[in-house]
Write an enzyme that holds these catalytic residues in place. Sequence first.
Site, PDB file in Angstrom:
ATOM      1  N   ALA A 109       0.807  -1.216   0.000  1.00  0.00           N
ATOM      2  CA  ALA A 109       0.000   0.000   0.000  1.00  0.00           C
ATOM      3  C   ALA A 109       0.843   1.269   0.000  1.00  0.00           C
ATOM      4  O   ALA A 109       0.326   2.355  -0.231  1.00  0.00           O
ATOM      5  CB  ALA A 109      -0.936   0.014   1.209  1.00  0.00           C
ATOM      6  N   LYS A 110       2.132   1.154   0.318  1.00  0.00           N
ATOM      7  CA  LYS A 110       3.095   2.274   0.277  1.00  0.00           C
ATOM      8  C   LYS A 110       2.572   3.503   1.007  1.00  0.00           C
ATOM      9  O   LYS A 110       2.632   4.624   0.500  1.00  0.00           O
ATOM     10  CB  LYS A 110       3.465   2.618  -1.167  1.00  0.00           C
ATOM     11  CG  LYS A 110       4.139   1.453  -1.908  1.00  0.00           C
ATOM     12  CD  LYS A 110       4.529   1.854  -3.311  1.00  0.00           C
ATOM     13  CE  LYS A 110       5.226   0.697  -4.037  1.00  0.00           C
ATOM     14  NZ  LYS A 110       4.294  -0.415  -4.358  1.00  0.00           N
ATOM     15  N   ARG A 111       2.102   3.310   2.220  1.00  0.00           N
ATOM     16  CA  ARG A 111       1.567   4.419   2.999  1.00  0.00           C
ATOM     17  C   ARG A 111       2.702   5.250   3.624  1.00  0.00           C
ATOM     18  O   ARG A 111       3.745   4.716   3.999  1.00  0.00           O
ATOM     19  CB  ARG A 111       0.638   3.910   4.094  1.00  0.00           C
ATOM     20  CG  ARG A 111      -0.645   3.239   3.584  1.00  0.00           C
ATOM     21  CD  ARG A 111      -1.424   4.161   2.642  1.00  0.00           C
ATOM     22  NE  ARG A 111      -2.788   3.727   2.445  1.00  0.00           N
ATOM     23  CZ  ARG A 111      -3.264   3.176   1.325  1.00  0.00           C
ATOM     24  NH1 ARG A 111      -2.442   2.953   0.319  1.00  0.00           N
ATOM     25  NH2 ARG A 111      -4.537   2.839   1.206  1.00  0.00           N
TER      26      ARG A 111
END
Length: 300
Positions: A109-111
């Site tokens: 999700a590369k938050r």
Amino acid sequence: MSDVVPFGARLAAAMDEHGPLCVGIDPHASLLQAWGLRDDVDGLREFSLRVVDALGGKVAAFKPQAAFFERHGSRGLAVLEEVIAAARAAGSGSSGSTGSTGTLTIVDAKRGDIGSTMGAYAEAFLAEGSPLAGDALTVSPYLGFGSLAPAVELAAATGRGLFVLCLTSNKEGFEVQHARTGGPEGALGGTVAALMAARAAVLNAGAEPMGSVGLVVGATIGDAVAATGTDLVAVNGPLLAPGVGAQGAGERELATTFGDARRNVLASSSRAVLAAGPDPDGLVSAARTAAREAKTALRG
């Protein structure tokens, strides 16, 4: 939760058992079409759960790309929750953070954000009991590595892992990742990529067989590790390597990029495996081939 087995230890065991391969679950429109499925929530569910059903218990990890679920709105996110639950129940892998068995899941999700917002992302993807919480999460450190503190703390408390973006294969990544940082008397000198690796190394210090804070390092980045002065060996954590197979990275590229850190590399393959579907036997055969090739390249 003192009895929790850290993600790094669980991943190391899964890699030893199944080979150093993570299969991406990337249900983009062209793959759905190739599988004879509609580009809607029903097609999304059918595709994703077929992958889990075919490969659960046969690969070290799954990596569902959250964006391909989010594009379908709330119903798509509900499918992502189903996929995470199905992976947790699939196969006979190592014990999860809750004591369950299954195949490890890295939610891609590369938050990345600051303060309470980063805290909310951490609760969504790392908190015990959250339906979106897999075994690990990809995160972006480009608001400063310290901004990831809520995720770092919650992952450690729940036995989950993080993969921090470090050296990615997209050409634009050079603008940030190769940039040199500055600080008082050069305290933060070096490249951004090297700094990210050094921060992860501190968090993983002393962990055996490896720590739970890993890096994302593209398999097709050539000499970028050496060019940026990034010490992957010192990280002592897992190195998630997208770009294996269909994107061009084979044995030579993996060996060149990762050097003495090869044993901690988890090769990620999506299209090279998923293109063999929807036939379950085809998926299994493709995954076994990819795992065997990755093991030869990374472990000899």
